[in-house]
Design a protein around this motif. Structure first.
Motif, PDB file in Angstrom:
ATOM      1  N   UNK B  14       0.807  -1.222   0.000  1.00  0.00           N
ATOM      2  CA  UNK B  14       0.000   0.000   0.000  1.00  0.00           C
ATOM      3  C   UNK B  14       0.844   1.277   0.000  1.00  0.00           C
ATOM      4  N   UNK B  19      -2.098   5.980   3.915  1.00  0.00           N
ATOM      5  CA  UNK B  19      -3.243   6.005   4.809  1.00  0.00           C
ATOM      6  C   UNK B  19      -3.904   4.638   4.954  1.00  0.00           C
ATOM      7  N   UNK B  20      -3.654   3.720   4.050  1.00  0.00           N
ATOM      8  CA  UNK B  20      -4.302   2.406   4.138  1.00  0.00           C
ATOM      9  C   UNK B  20      -3.766   1.581   5.316  1.00  0.00           C
ATOM     10  N   UNK B  22      -2.647   2.734   8.036  1.00  0.00           N
ATOM     11  CA  UNK B  22      -3.189   3.386   9.233  1.00  0.00           C
ATOM     12  C   UNK B  22      -4.634   2.975   9.466  1.00  0.00           C
ATOM     13  N   UNK B  23      -5.401   2.831   8.402  1.00  0.00           N
ATOM     14  CA  UNK B  23      -6.788   2.421   8.574  1.00  0.00           C
ATOM     15  C   UNK B  23      -6.866   0.994   9.128  1.00  0.00           C
ATOM     16  N   UNK B  25      -4.655  -0.284  11.105  1.00  0.00           N
ATOM     17  CA  UNK B  25      -4.251  -0.189  12.510  1.00  0.00           C
ATOM     18  C   UNK B  25      -5.394   0.334  13.374  1.00  0.00           C
ATOM     19  N   UNK B  26      -6.119   1.315  12.844  1.00  0.00           N
ATOM     20  CA  UNK B  26      -7.282   1.808  13.581  1.00  0.00           C
ATOM     21  C   UNK B  26      -8.271   0.692  13.850  1.00  0.00           C
ATOM     22  N   UNK B 125     -16.993  -4.520   4.657  1.00  0.00           N
ATOM     23  CA  UNK B 125     -17.827  -3.387   4.259  1.00  0.00           C
ATOM     24  C   UNK B 125     -17.477  -2.899   2.865  1.00  0.00           C
ATOM     25  N   UNK B 126     -16.292  -3.183   2.391  1.00  0.00           N
ATOM     26  CA  UNK B 126     -15.896  -2.734   1.059  1.00  0.00           C
ATOM     27  C   UNK B 126     -15.484  -3.931   0.218  1.00  0.00           C
ATOM     28  N   UNK B 127     -15.586  -3.782  -1.089  1.00  0.00           N
ATOM     29  CA  UNK B 127     -15.149  -4.842  -1.997  1.00  0.00           C
ATOM     30  C   UNK B 127     -13.713  -4.634  -2.434  1.00  0.00           C
ATOM     31  N   UNK B 128     -13.094  -3.564  -1.956  1.00  0.00           N
ATOM     32  CA  UNK B 128     -11.759  -3.224  -2.448  1.00  0.00           C
ATOM     33  C   UNK B 128     -10.698  -3.175  -1.360  1.00  0.00           C
ATOM     34  N   UNK B 129     -11.080  -3.280  -0.100  1.00  0.00           N
ATOM     35  CA  UNK B 129     -10.101  -3.103   0.962  1.00  0.00           C
ATOM     36  C   UNK B 129     -10.332  -4.145   2.060  1.00  0.00           C
ATOM     37  N   UNK B 132      -8.371  -3.866   5.483  1.00  0.00           N
ATOM     38  CA  UNK B 132      -8.973  -3.145   6.603  1.00  0.00           C
ATOM     39  C   UNK B 132     -10.233  -3.818   7.135  1.00  0.00           C
TER      40      UNK B 132
END
Lengths: 274, 274, 274
Positions: B14, B19-20, B22-23, B25-26, B125-129, B132
């Motif tokens: 990434x 920022x990916x 970090x997301x 990690x959150x 929740x996403x089809x691309x990530x 996370x």
């Protein structure tokens, strides 16, 4: 236990994404699971010991004194260069190769020890990665409370880099550029405490730079001189790159001349060190 | 509780600053506040599953076995490729896409499970990530003590990459370059344990490389061959870049020939794996 | 004490390896030894406040609400721009310059305070590095439980960036590219919730992009449009770079037109925000 968690910082020229810093961290967490790991930088230019030494000078004093700093810019890995632990007068501990990387911390009152075989330091499993196999485990051991004097014989002649310092020559304070930061600000060997008390003129790489207090005082494209966050004179351009504007990097000359009639000059000369 | 804090490592293509990571990690800290997060690398070349797999091979064994490794080099995200959890024979847990990223950990005794809907794994929740939305939460759940067998059906055919291994062909051990590290050292498919016990000659990308024990033994500009920190043969230049000198990268040929009359040869042949 | 450890995230345009983020971390750990430090990004393009603001929008909501976010993209450091603490309606705390960096968190119900002298905020030791000397200490103080209202007078007009939003113009939803991520995916100002419920056509920088659900549905080299992980429309190429293919970056036009006869269209239109 019960005290604040131990801190180990890491600095290297490995590149953050190379996997090498991660291997060091794995080694540390295996020995000291509660360690807090902080990267100082892994972007030191390859084999540039002076750049690493200057980054350590800027970063290490910002950490609590109990932090242990593991630094590896080590072109001589596997050769006769000694592995070293330094304790500076403030009690800060640094571990890495004895190649000048710790020059900033070798002032009066500092002590140093080599990492001897048969002591707490492990025998490195590799001849090429003492960062992982020697320095990281020793940093963990120190951060866990180990006494550096137990590591091996004291070293009375740790290697010091010829440290770039600005000097007065007649009416002129002469220094040089040490490093460009990622913005293109040029960090110089001129320390804030050396600057004239009154107004002065600055010439960097042959071009005048206007003394200001902060970046925002500059006009677009204007070359500026200001005391930066490491208490050194920096050459900068507001929202631009002085390195690019001047085409200059390490070694470029910087000179400061006091100006006649400096009453009421608003810019800081000497400032308290922080 | 009371034991050492859980460790979750992250590897991706990434970019550390995207920022990916970090997301991810959150998401992990929301589920497992006491997790220690360690980046293995986020600089895997985009979509280069083999490079990610090799970095995992180098880094994962350096961590305590209780660490959970969340790895995302995932060109097939959102397609039919399975999400996977692997437990290797040493008990290490890895989570990510079933695309070969975990090849190094799929030896005899390894087990794997897919992440089924309706189990502990969240519905992304996403089809691309999925890094996370699926892999990070599952890694947190595992690091908190979750049993991987509860994640979903066991997978008996996890995808394995054709794994580059050097082979003896007659009198010659033939391998290839796998990766260049940020210094330009070329990691090869030749493992230390495969090397001849006596002296040998090395040819890399058509040029001879002198076997040495460590970088510092080389002359400036000289092409070297040495057993690196991952127990593989590396092609290197002292304080220089073998990748640049040879203009070579992944796939370049490397061959080793035992040399006649090897008595007393000082260089390491087979070495213990570590 | 006893609760989950405090979290402080950091975002800047300093470059991870510059040593500046490390100095901020040293300052935080000196004040709050138990803080968990997480980098959001230090690769924000230099002085690009909007890029920083968009990264904060993408990352901050992924963290537990108790996390404190310290963000420094600060071309006006040392000038009259106010230092700011924002508390958004969800209770999230952000600290940094009042230059629009927090625009995404300044909706109805948000409150903001300036960091006044004589309050809990320290007087910065430098005029050039408020990240280290002001924002980091304040972030540590807040993460340790400090009440933001004690920092200084409430600010009723925090600076907001003109925030790029897509708008319907007749039959067309018109937006623009905001950012390219490291893969070359182009994040746009078109939010998922704005998309037509039925099928639609997408044109990006003058070229048609096929709406899909995930990257893997694309043919090699084909320009795709999909709802990405930040609930915005992204323009992408499977295992490739849309930024390079289009030669396009921030500001490039993106338009969406509903297509006639959309019954049974398989692609997501509006999706729940997450």
């Amino acid at each position: 236990m019960g005290g604040p968690p131990p801190i180990v910082t890491l600095l290297s020229d490995f590149g953050a994404g190379s996997g090498y810093p991660a291997q060091m961290k794995g080694a540390i967490l295996g020995l000291l699971p509660e360690a807090r790991l902080v990267d100082l930088s892994h972007d030191v230019p390859a084999f540039d010991v002076l750049a690493g030494a200057l980054l350590l000078e800027a970063c290490v004093p910002r950490f609590p004194a109990r932090a242990v700093h593991c630094a590896v810019v080590d072109p001589g890995v596997g050769t006769a260069r000694r592995p070293l632990c330094v304790r500076d007068p403030a009690g800060r501990l640094l571990v890495g190769p004895d190649n000048g990387l710790f020059t900033a911390f070798l002032g009066t009152g500092a002590r140093a020890w080599t990492l001897a075989e048969g002591g707490p330091a492990p025998r490195p499993a590799s001849a090429t990665f003492h960062g992982r196999d020697l320095f990281a485990p020793v940093a963990a051991w120190l951060a866990g409370g180990g006494d550096p004097a137990r590591l091996g014989p004291e070293v009375h002649d740790p290697l010091r880099l010829p440290w770039p310092e600005a000097r007065w020559e007649g009416e002129e304070l002469r220094g040089s550029v040490l490093l460009a930061d990622p913005f293109g600000n040029l960090l110089t060997s001129v320390r804030a405490a050396q600057l004239p008390a009154g107004p002065y003129q600055v010439v960097a790489a042959g071009r005048p730079a206007r003394p200001v207090r902060t970046f925002g005082e500059g006009a677009p494209g204007e070359l500026l001189a200001l005391v930066g966050s490491s208490e050194r004179l920096e050459i900068a351009v507001r929202e631009g790159s002085a390195a690019r504007l001047l085409g200059a990097g390490r070694g470029a000359e910087v000179s400061i001349r006091p100006e006649a009639g400096g009453e009421g000059w608003p810019f800081p000369g000497p400032r308290r060190a922080c």
